[in-house]
Scaffold this motif. Structure first.
Motif, PDB file in Angstrom:
ATOM      1  N   MET A   1     101.492 -26.532 -14.781  1.00  0.00           N
ATOM      2  CA  MET A   1     101.245 -25.138 -14.490  1.00  0.00           C
ATOM      3  C   MET A   1     100.245 -25.054 -13.343  1.00  0.00           C
ATOM      4  SD  MET A   1      99.395 -22.201 -16.840  1.00  0.00           S
ATOM      5  CE  MET A   1     100.391 -22.526 -18.250  1.00  0.00           C
ATOM      6  N   ILE A   3      97.614 -22.914 -10.807  1.00  0.00           N
ATOM      7  CA  ILE A   3      96.628 -21.860 -11.009  1.00  0.00           C
ATOM      8  C   ILE A   3      97.260 -20.528 -10.622  1.00  0.00           C
ATOM      9  CG2 ILE A   3      94.388 -20.968 -10.268  1.00  0.00           C
ATOM     10  CD1 ILE A   3      93.601 -23.883  -9.669  1.00  0.00           C
ATOM     11  N   PRO A   4      97.217 -19.536 -11.500  1.00  0.00           N
ATOM     12  CA  PRO A   4      97.813 -18.237 -11.195  1.00  0.00           C
ATOM     13  C   PRO A   4      96.921 -17.447 -10.227  1.00  0.00           C
ATOM     14  CG  PRO A   4      96.856 -18.201 -13.379  1.00  0.00           C
ATOM     15  CD  PRO A   4      96.720 -19.600 -12.855  1.00  0.00           C
ATOM     16  N   LEU A   5      97.129 -17.646  -8.935  1.00  0.00           N
ATOM     17  CA  LEU A   5      96.263 -17.054  -7.919  1.00  0.00           C
ATOM     18  C   LEU A   5      96.284 -15.529  -7.946  1.00  0.00           C
ATOM     19  CD1 LEU A   5      96.798 -19.457  -4.897  1.00  0.00           C
ATOM     20  CD2 LEU A   5      94.908 -19.384  -6.516  1.00  0.00           C
ATOM     21  N   ASP A   6      97.438 -14.928  -8.194  1.00  0.00           N
ATOM     22  CA  ASP A   6      97.498 -13.467  -8.269  1.00  0.00           C
ATOM     23  C   ASP A   6      96.603 -12.943  -9.380  1.00  0.00           C
ATOM     24  OD1 ASP A   6      99.267 -13.293  -6.149  1.00  0.00           O
ATOM     25  OD2 ASP A   6     101.039 -13.338  -7.448  1.00  0.00           O
ATOM     26  N   ASP A   7      96.622 -13.618 -10.525  1.00  0.00           N
ATOM     27  CA  ASP A   7      95.753 -13.223 -11.639  1.00  0.00           C
ATOM     28  C   ASP A   7      94.286 -13.421 -11.279  1.00  0.00           C
ATOM     29  OD1 ASP A   7      97.878 -12.502 -13.288  1.00  0.00           O
ATOM     30  OD2 ASP A   7      98.089 -14.541 -14.054  1.00  0.00           O
ATOM     31  N   ASP A  11      91.688 -10.268 -11.167  1.00  0.00           N
ATOM     32  CA  ASP A  11      90.776 -10.266 -12.310  1.00  0.00           C
ATOM     33  C   ASP A  11      89.449  -9.625 -11.904  1.00  0.00           C
ATOM     34  OD1 ASP A  11      89.066 -11.015 -14.519  1.00  0.00           O
ATOM     35  OD2 ASP A  11      90.596 -12.505 -15.001  1.00  0.00           O
ATOM     36  N   GLU A  50      99.780 -32.244 -15.431  1.00  0.00           N
ATOM     37  CA  GLU A  50      98.890 -31.133 -15.119  1.00  0.00           C
ATOM     38  C   GLU A  50      97.444 -31.610 -15.058  1.00  0.00           C
ATOM     39  OE1 GLU A  50      98.218 -26.514 -16.337  1.00  0.00           O
ATOM     40  OE2 GLU A  50      99.172 -27.835 -17.776  1.00  0.00           O
ATOM     41  N   SER A  54      92.997 -27.344 -13.487  1.00  0.00           N
ATOM     42  CA  SER A  54      94.046 -26.331 -13.309  1.00  0.00           C
ATOM     43  C   SER A  54      94.458 -25.735 -14.642  1.00  0.00           C
ATOM     44  CB  SER A  54      95.269 -26.935 -12.628  1.00  0.00           C
ATOM     45  OG  SER A  54      94.950 -27.392 -11.339  1.00  0.00           O
ATOM     46  N   SER A  58      93.807 -21.774 -15.718  1.00  0.00           N
ATOM     47  CA  SER A  58      94.957 -20.980 -16.146  1.00  0.00           C
ATOM     48  C   SER A  58      94.740 -20.389 -17.535  1.00  0.00           C
ATOM     49  CB  SER A  58      96.225 -21.827 -16.147  1.00  0.00           C
ATOM     50  OG  SER A  58      96.552 -22.227 -14.841  1.00  0.00           O
ATOM     51  N   LEU A  62      94.502 -16.366 -18.137  1.00  0.00           N
ATOM     52  CA  LEU A  62      95.585 -15.770 -18.907  1.00  0.00           C
ATOM     53  C   LEU A  62      95.165 -15.427 -20.343  1.00  0.00           C
ATOM     54  CD1 LEU A  62      98.481 -18.053 -17.638  1.00  0.00           C
ATOM     55  CD2 LEU A  62      97.880 -15.740 -16.864  1.00  0.00           C
TER      56      LEU A  62
END
Length: 72
Positions: A1, A3-7, A11, A50, A54, A58, A62
């Motif tokens: 997975m 890193i959810p950059l948009d999140d 945030d 993974e 990271s 995540s 999340l």
């Protein structure tokens, strides 16, 4: 997975608190992996590929882990 950059960008929580939470979670994940996935030389075998940091970032972003800041 990854890193959810948009999140991460969206945030609005305190970035310092998120950083501390991710650092502590990274340590927990590393300890768990060393305890259950080590070979005879103490190397960590990562089956899913993974990275620890990271994964921790995540999970924190999340809301898969709960944390709270306690003042001294």
């Amino acid at each position: 997975m990854a890193i959810p950059l948009d999140d991460l960008i969206q945030d609005d929580r305190n970035i310092y608190e998120l950083t501390v939470a991710a650092i502590r979670r990274s340590h927990q994940i590393g300890e768990i992996r060393r305890a259950f996935s080590s070979d005879e030389h103490g190397s960590v075998n990562d089956e899913d590929g993974e990275k620890v940091v990271s994964q921790a970032i995540s999970e924190v972003l999340l809301n898969q882990v709960q944390f709270e800041m306690i003042e001294n």
